[in-house]
Every structure is written in structure tokens, then in C-alpha cells.
Motif scaffolding. Structure first.
Motif, PDB file in Angstrom:
ATOM      1  N   VAL A 292       7.728   7.924  -5.971  1.00 27.66           N
ATOM      2  CA  VAL A 292       7.601   6.282  -5.352  1.00 27.66           C
ATOM      3  C   VAL A 292       5.966   6.621  -4.618  1.00 27.66           C
ATOM      4  CG1 VAL A 292       7.889   4.962  -3.340  1.00 27.66           C
ATOM      5  CG2 VAL A 292       9.805   5.851  -4.721  1.00 27.66           C
ATOM      6  N   MET A 293       5.453   7.753  -4.302  1.00 32.40           N
ATOM      7  CA  MET A 293       4.230   7.756  -3.909  1.00 32.40           C
ATOM      8  C   MET A 293       3.161   7.508  -4.828  1.00 32.40           C
ATOM      9  SD  MET A 293       1.515  10.030  -4.132  1.00 32.40           S
ATOM     10  CE  MET A 293       2.109  11.834  -4.532  1.00 32.40           C
ATOM     11  N   ARG A 294       3.546   8.249  -6.157  1.00 33.59           N
ATOM     12  CA  ARG A 294       2.858   7.779  -7.233  1.00 33.59           C
ATOM     13  C   ARG A 294       2.626   6.501  -7.653  1.00 33.59           C
ATOM     14  NH1 ARG A 294      -1.090   7.204  -9.690  1.00 33.59           N
ATOM     15  NH2 ARG A 294      -1.422   8.219 -11.777  1.00 33.59           N
ATOM     16  N   ILE A 295       3.724   5.746  -7.589  1.00 33.38           N
ATOM     17  CA  ILE A 295       3.761   4.264  -7.869  1.00 33.38           C
ATOM     18  C   ILE A 295       2.877   3.553  -6.652  1.00 33.38           C
ATOM     19  CG2 ILE A 295       5.193   2.042  -8.025  1.00 33.38           C
ATOM     20  CD1 ILE A 295       7.333   3.923  -9.333  1.00 33.38           C
ATOM     21  N   ALA A 296       3.174   3.813  -5.595  1.00 32.54           N
ATOM     22  CA  ALA A 296       2.614   3.227  -4.225  1.00 32.54           C
ATOM     23  C   ALA A 296       1.205   3.411  -4.640  1.00 32.54           C
ATOM     24  CB  ALA A 296       3.009   3.641  -2.893  1.00 32.54           C
ATOM     25  N   GLN A 297       0.729   4.403  -4.928  1.00 29.73           N
ATOM     26  CA  GLN A 297      -0.662   4.644  -5.033  1.00 29.73           C
ATOM     27  C   GLN A 297      -1.377   3.823  -6.098  1.00 29.73           C
ATOM     28  OE1 GLN A 297      -0.827   9.282  -5.910  1.00 29.73           O
ATOM     29  NE2 GLN A 297      -1.832   9.298  -3.774  1.00 29.73           N
ATOM     30  N   MET A 298      -0.710   3.616  -7.230  1.00 29.56           N
ATOM     31  CA  MET A 298      -1.252   2.880  -8.439  1.00 29.56           C
ATOM     32  C   MET A 298      -1.306   1.398  -7.973  1.00 29.56           C
ATOM     33  SD  MET A 298       0.205   0.527 -10.805  1.00 29.56           S
ATOM     34  CE  MET A 298       1.850   0.908 -11.011  1.00 29.56           C
ATOM     35  N   LYS A 300      -1.366   0.395  -4.907  1.00 33.23           N
ATOM     36  CA  LYS A 300      -2.254  -0.179  -4.091  1.00 33.23           C
ATOM     37  C   LYS A 300      -3.814  -0.092  -4.614  1.00 33.23           C
ATOM     38  CE  LYS A 300      -4.500   1.244   0.418  1.00 33.23           C
ATOM     39  NZ  LYS A 300      -4.400   2.227   1.635  1.00 33.23           N
ATOM     40  N   SER A 301      -4.073   0.731  -5.560  1.00 33.70           N
ATOM     41  CA  SER A 301      -5.738   0.880  -6.406  1.00 33.70           C
ATOM     42  C   SER A 301      -5.774  -0.282  -7.198  1.00 33.70           C
ATOM     43  CB  SER A 301      -5.734   2.290  -6.836  1.00 33.70           C
ATOM     44  OG  SER A 301      -4.791   2.564  -7.811  1.00 33.70           O
ATOM     45  N   GLU A 302      -4.881  -0.517  -7.790  1.00 31.85           N
ATOM     46  CA  GLU A 302      -5.027  -1.518  -9.010  1.00 31.85           C
ATOM     47  C   GLU A 302      -4.515  -2.920  -8.925  1.00 31.85           C
ATOM     48  OE1 GLU A 302      -3.424   0.082 -12.759  1.00 31.85           O
ATOM     49  OE2 GLU A 302      -3.958   1.946 -11.995  1.00 31.85           O
ATOM     50  N   PHE A 303      -3.403  -3.188  -7.767  1.00 29.56           N
ATOM     51  CA  PHE A 303      -2.825  -4.496  -7.515  1.00 29.56           C
ATOM     52  C   PHE A 303      -2.798  -4.788  -5.998  1.00 29.56           C
ATOM     53  CE2 PHE A 303      -0.816  -2.995 -11.266  1.00 29.56           C
ATOM     54  CZ  PHE A 303      -0.986  -3.859 -12.208  1.00 29.56           C
ATOM     55  N   GLY A 304      -3.875  -4.285  -5.237  1.00 31.68           N
ATOM     56  CA  GLY A 304      -3.967  -4.235  -3.876  1.00 31.68           C
ATOM     57  C   GLY A 304      -4.039  -5.657  -3.329  1.00 31.68           C
ATOM     58  N   ASP A 305      -4.336  -6.857  -4.231  1.00 30.48           N
ATOM     59  CA  ASP A 305      -4.690  -8.094  -3.581  1.00 30.48           C
ATOM     60  C   ASP A 305      -3.102  -8.836  -4.103  1.00 30.48           C
ATOM     61  OD1 ASP A 305      -5.138  -7.898  -6.277  1.00 30.48           O
ATOM     62  OD2 ASP A 305      -6.708  -9.648  -6.314  1.00 30.48           O
ATOM     63  N   LYS A 306      -2.217  -8.279  -4.593  1.00 32.02           N
ATOM     64  CA  LYS A 306      -1.038  -8.891  -5.251  1.00 32.02           C
ATOM     65  C   LYS A 306      -0.047  -8.620  -4.096  1.00 32.02           C
ATOM     66  CE  LYS A 306      -3.094 -10.280  -8.979  1.00 32.02           C
ATOM     67  NZ  LYS A 306      -3.611 -11.600  -9.300  1.00 32.02           N
ATOM     68  N   ASP A 307       0.959  -9.502  -3.992  1.00 32.43           N
ATOM     69  CA  ASP A 307       1.989  -9.469  -3.183  1.00 32.43           C
ATOM     70  C   ASP A 307       3.176  -8.943  -3.904  1.00 32.43           C
ATOM     71  OD1 ASP A 307       1.045 -10.380  -0.654  1.00 32.43           O
ATOM     72  OD2 ASP A 307       1.146 -12.467  -1.353  1.00 32.43           O
ATOM     73  N   TYR A 308       3.207  -7.722  -4.498  1.00 35.32           N
ATOM     74  CA  TYR A 308       4.285  -7.072  -5.402  1.00 35.32           C
ATOM     75  C   TYR A 308       5.061  -6.464  -4.191  1.00 35.32           C
ATOM     76  CZ  TYR A 308       1.850  -8.284  -9.650  1.00 35.32           C
ATOM     77  OH  TYR A 308       1.232  -8.964 -10.597  1.00 35.32           O
ATOM     78  N   SER A 309       6.281  -5.918  -4.595  1.00 39.89           N
ATOM     79  CA  SER A 309       7.235  -5.188  -3.717  1.00 39.89           C
ATOM     80  C   SER A 309       7.439  -3.953  -4.586  1.00 39.89           C
ATOM     81  CB  SER A 309       8.266  -6.101  -3.358  1.00 39.89           C
ATOM     82  OG  SER A 309       9.264  -6.276  -4.538  1.00 39.89           O
ATOM     83  N   LEU A 310       7.846  -2.795  -3.487  1.00 38.95           N
ATOM     84  CA  LEU A 310       8.141  -1.707  -3.851  1.00 38.95           C
ATOM     85  C   LEU A 310       9.641  -1.318  -3.151  1.00 38.95           C
ATOM     86  CD1 LEU A 310       7.797   0.879  -5.499  1.00 38.95           C
ATOM     87  CD2 LEU A 310       6.286   1.625  -3.791  1.00 38.95           C
ATOM     88  N   SER A 311      10.794  -0.950  -3.924  1.00 36.08           N
ATOM     89  CA  SER A 311      11.851  -0.581  -3.568  1.00 36.08           C
ATOM     90  C   SER A 311      12.070   0.906  -3.691  1.00 36.08           C
ATOM     91  CB  SER A 311      13.191  -1.441  -3.900  1.00 36.08           C
ATOM     92  OG  SER A 311      14.119  -1.184  -3.214  1.00 36.08           O
ATOM     93  N   GLY A 312      12.290   1.832  -2.616  1.00 40.23           N
ATOM     94  CA  GLY A 312      12.390   3.456  -2.895  1.00 40.23           C
ATOM     95  C   GLY A 312      13.756   3.764  -2.838  1.00 40.23           C
ATOM     96  N   ILE A 313      14.160   4.608  -3.743  1.00 37.81           N
ATOM     97  CA  ILE A 313      15.670   4.873  -4.180  1.00 37.81           C
ATOM     98  C   ILE A 313      15.619   6.457  -4.195  1.00 37.81           C
ATOM     99  CG2 ILE A 313      17.698   4.575  -5.412  1.00 37.81           C
ATOM    100  CD1 ILE A 313      16.100   2.168  -6.636  1.00 37.81           C
ATOM    101  N   GLY A 314      16.572   7.019  -3.685  1.00 40.83           N
ATOM    102  CA  GLY A 314      16.790   8.760  -4.159  1.00 40.83           C
ATOM    103  C   GLY A 314      17.097   9.539  -2.876  1.00 40.83           C
ATOM    104  N   LEU A 327       7.037   4.728   4.849  1.00 34.82           N
ATOM    105  CA  LEU A 327       5.761   5.262   5.195  1.00 34.82           C
ATOM    106  C   LEU A 327       5.031   5.572   3.874  1.00 34.82           C
ATOM    107  CD1 LEU A 327       6.619   7.811   8.015  1.00 34.82           C
ATOM    108  CD2 LEU A 327       5.338   5.897   8.067  1.00 34.82           C
ATOM    109  N   LEU A 328       5.597   5.785   2.698  1.00 34.93           N
ATOM    110  CA  LEU A 328       4.974   5.793   1.511  1.00 34.93           C
ATOM    111  C   LEU A 328       4.348   4.659   1.125  1.00 34.93           C
ATOM    112  CD1 LEU A 328       6.788   8.757  -0.154  1.00 34.93           C
ATOM    113  CD2 LEU A 328       4.519   8.709   0.649  1.00 34.93           C
ATOM    114  N   GLY A 329       4.866   3.421   1.476  1.00 30.13           N
ATOM    115  CA  GLY A 329       4.384   2.049   0.843  1.00 30.13           C
ATOM    116  C   GLY A 329       5.692   1.321   0.511  1.00 30.13           C
ATOM    117  N   ALA A 330       6.858   1.676   0.548  1.00 25.58           N
ATOM    118  CA  ALA A 330       8.164   0.913   0.118  1.00 25.58           C
ATOM    119  C   ALA A 330       8.268  -0.116   1.178  1.00 25.58           C
ATOM    120  CB  ALA A 330       9.283   1.993  -0.140  1.00 25.58           C
ATOM    121  N   ASN A 331       8.692  -1.244   0.764  1.00 24.44           N
ATOM    122  CA  ASN A 331       9.145  -2.494   1.579  1.00 24.44           C
ATOM    123  C   ASN A 331      10.690  -2.358   1.852  1.00 24.44           C
ATOM    124  OD1 ASN A 331       7.164  -4.148  -0.825  1.00 24.44           O
ATOM    125  ND2 ASN A 331       6.384  -3.472   1.084  1.00 24.44           N
TER     126      ASN A 331
END
Length: 442
Positions: A292-298, A300-314, A327-331
């Protein structure tokens, strides 16, 4: 044209109008939106969240699986206060799905095969829903009629067939579900039919299928990623650029739970045989956080101006576990907490599993927010992400400073002096000095 209605939701201090969003295939913006609502009058942290236009009272989501098998368990999840429910994955032809028994194996903290000790891992070889699609659609519709203001997400999967995907999307949307989670991640059984992880692991295939889905869907689409891949950010990137509004990660990890040392057969054992399955529960939590950290970094760096969401599982078993994903960026955070808390009979999870555990989870999470003076969920989102770096970058200056301090302390003024000092110390302790010569040079 896209239609815009509203759902009336009662908050703790006021009544707010939240939009229910639909769109035609050529209006992308109506499927996107992320806002967090916090009332200044509230003294307790506001955990409500709006992801892709979908309002939830909290970020805790029942993940796709046994807790979303049927109307009864999903209804109880809504009654107990879960932020949203993702139903067990459905496809057009349930007759193709054959779930064997037993289909679960557990890993305990003791020795492999031990019957005692805390359960830290589960392996399952369960496939997607084997209930007729018509039955699941009827129950989706009933749930939305009874809980119009609650979020029901349909997990769907189909074979590599554009017409089949389009038909499934159309039929499921007619029930009134709020969003889709696309299962690009099931690690066992379904990939043999070019489904699940077979798509999530092939970015070319993934791009094509996402194109079909997003051209047809009029509600938000989340792509659920498989961890069984070297760099999970690559398929996540493809899914977002192909029209998906969100990413969910991770699904289970391909595994062999173990070999029974009495019978010499692999577990779970079905008439003497087994097959690799999906690994989940507490033991996978660190791996999930890393993905999830790796996805969140990507994102933020590539789609920072877009309102995409991230759901963390595991491996989420508590409010603290959920907070780590946030805290890693999941909504939102998904988890079948009821698997551990619920009562299990035979090989099927009972309908009376204690989904009320969400109330305790909420209290623990609120304690976390209060401790750090976070007034809303949005404030804590992604706070830990900037503190990750690479081995190349991190510690370079610190290592140089530490080396200088040690050198000064030992009276060493150069790298040569420092190496000689180490070798002398090792000779005194009977350790071969050749190791240091190999590392530092002669």
C-alpha cells in the motif's frame, strides 16, 4: 446525461445533504470526488468520509469474502455500523464455481502443524460466490431498498470476454449498488480461466479489460490489486490511467500453508490433495503495508492533483492496524474482522458472527485520533508517507557523521586508521581478519 440526486444523512450535530452521483460514459468527473466532512461543533474526531462521491460514517469496510456472502450477514454489518460493505465476488455463471471442503488451513504461532498457539495466518482455497447471480442481485436490490443511505459495493469478475463484462456490469448496476470493486486479484482457481490475478499480473490485459469496464460503468470503479507481483504500483498505475477511480490492495498472497507431519499431506487436505491458496490474517499485515505504501507513493507523485482513492487491506484486526493504513495514505480500510471474532461451525461462517466488533474498533481508532489531536480522518491521512526513502538516500549523511564520531573517539583520523583498529580488535578476539580485508581492502 449524468443524473444527480441526494441522500439525506443525519450527522451527530446537523443534517447534511450528500450527493449520489451517476454519470454517462462520457462524463468522467461525476464519478470522482473525495471530501471529508468535519463539524466544528463536534468534540470527538469525525471519522466520516466521502470517497468518490460515496459518503461513509467511518472508513471501516467489510471486505469481499465470507462476511459479504449473503443478505443476512451484509444486513447485520450495516446494522452494526460498518462504513460500507463489499459483497463476495460474483460472475455471470455461478455453476462454474465449485467450492470444495475443507478449504481453510491455519497457521499458529507455535511449531508448524501445532494444534496450540495463537492463530496468526489463514490460507483459503475458496473461490468466488457459488450462489446464482440472480439470487445475489435480488439481495443487492433488497439491501439498497432497506438501506438507501448506506454504501454497498459489488465485487465482480468475469472471463476475458468484453460482452460478458458488459452484461455483468449492466445487470449489477440495475440493483442500485453504489460502486464496483473489480477482482483483478484472486490468486487461485480463477486465474486458470484468465480471471482474477491472471489479469492483475498482466498490465496489457489489465488495460484492455479496464477499458471495457470503465466505458460501461456509470458508478465508481475500484481495481483490487494482487500482491503476487514484483512491483504492485505498475498495475495500479494502469488501472487509474484506464479510468478506475480507486485502488484496493492487497488480496491474499499465494501460499502453501504447510505439510501435516502425521499424514504427510499438504493442508488444507481435500480427499488427500491440496492446491496453493491465498494467505491472509495478521501475518501478512507488514507485507500489505509495504504494498500500500508503494501504491500511495506512486499515486501521490503521479496523480497528486486527482481525487483517486486507495483502500488498504491486509491483516487488519484492530483500530490501530487500520490507522497504519490511513497514515500511509489509504482513505478506507477493509478487513474481515468477523473471521477472527465470529463463531465458526464446520466449514461455513455463521450468520451470527459478531460484526459488532466494529464498535470496539471505532473506539480504539477514535482514541488514536484524540491522542494526536486529529479532529478528522483527513488530517491523519498519509502523514507517515513522507518518512519513507531509499537505502541509497537515507542515512548517507548520518552514516558519515557516525563514522566521524567513532573515528574521533578511537583516535582514528582516516579510513586506513579505522580499518587497522578494527582488524587489531578482531585479532584480539580470535576473529579472522581476512573478512575485513575483503570488505575494506588491504
Amino acid at each position: 446525461m449524468a443524473s444527480l440526486g441526494s441522500s439525506r444523512i443525519s450527522g451527530r450535530s446537523s443534517v447534511v445533504e450528500f450527493p449520489r452521483i451517476r454519470r454517462s460514459s462520457f462524463i468522467k468527473s461525476s464519478r470522482i470526488g473525495f471530501r471529508v466532512f468535519a463539524s466544528e461543533a463536534q468534540q470527538e474526531p469525525d471519522l466520516s468520509i466521502t470517497v468518490n462521491g460515496l459518503h461513509m460514517p467511518n472508513p471501516f469496510v467489510i471486505g469481499s469474502g465470507p462476511p459479504g456472502t449473503n443478505y443476512t450477514v451484509m444486513k447485520r454489518a450495516f446494522d452494526e455500523g460498518w462504513g460500507a460493505v463489499i459483497a463476495k465476488t460474483v460472475s455471470l455463471d455461478a455453476a462454474k464455481v465449485v467450492n470444495v471442503t475443507p478449504r481453510y488451513a491455519r497457521l499458529r504461532a507455535g511449531a508448524n502443524g501445532s494444534a496450540k498457539g495463537q492463530i496468526i495466518g489463514w490460507e483459503n482455497i475458496e473461490l468466488i460466490s457459488d450462489r446464482p447471480l440472480e439470487t445475489m442481485l435480488k439481495e443487492f436490490k433488497q439491501l439498497k431498498e432497506e438501506y438507501p443511505d448506506r454504501i454497498l459495493i459489488a465485487s465482480i469478475m468475469e472471463e476475458y470476454d468484453k460482452a460478458a463484462w458488459e452484461e455483468l456490469i449492466e445487470r449489477v448496476e440495475e440493483t442500485g449498488v453504489d460502486a464496483f470493486e473489480i477482482n483483478f486479484s484472486c490468486p487461485h482457481g480463477m486465474p486458470e480461466r484468465k480471471m482474477g490475478a491472471a489479469v492483475g499480473q498482466d498490465c496489457v490485459l489489465l488495460e484492455e479489460v479496464c477499458g471495457w469496464i470503465n466505458a460501461k460503468a456509470t458508478i465508481p470503479v475500484w481495481a483490487k490489486m494482487t500482491p503476487n507481483i514484483t512491483d504492485i504500483s505498475e498495475p495500479a498505475r494502469v488501472a487509474l490511467t484506464s479510468g478506475c477511480e480507486g485502488i484496493a490492495a492487497i488480496n491474499t498472497i499465494m501460499s502453501v500453508m504447510g505439510i501435516n507431519l502425521e499424514t504427510l499431506r499438504p493442508e488444507p487436505c481435500v480427499e488427500g490433495y491440496s492446491t496453493p491458496g491465498g494467505y491472509s490474517s495478521k501475518a501478512v499485515h507488514p507485507i500489505a503495508l509495504g504494498k500500500v505504501m508503494r501504491i500511495a507513493q506512486m499515486m501521490k507523485s503521479e496523480f497528486g492533483d486527482k481525487d483517486y482513492s486507495l483502500s488498504g487491506i491486509g491483516g487488519v484486526e484492530s483500530g490501530g492496524d487500520a490507522a497504519e493504513f490511513i497514515l500511509l495514505g489509504a482513505n478506507t480500510v477493509q478487513g474481515p474482522w468477523v473471521w477472527l471474532k465470529g463463531r465458526r461451525t464446520g466449514l461455513h461462517w455463521c450468520d451470527d458472527a459478531r460484526v459488532g466488533v466494529v464498535k470496539k474498533t471505532l473506539r480504539r481508532d477514535e482514541g488514536f485520533h484524540e491522542k494526536h489531536n486529529f479532529s478528522s480522518l483527513k488530517i491523519s491521512e498519509g502523514l507517515a508517507l513522507p518518512y519513507f526513502t531509499t537505502h541509497t538516500d537515507f542515512g548517507t549523511e548520518a552514516a558519515r557523521r557516525d563514522s566521524t564520531k567513532k573515528s574521533d573517539k578511537q583516535g582514528c583520523k582516516s579510513d586506513k586508521d579505522w580499518t587497522e583498529m578494527l582488524c587489531k580488535r578482531d585479532r584480539e578476539h580470535g576473529v579472522l581478519t581476512e573478512i575485513f580485508h575483503c570488505i575494506f581492502g588491504s
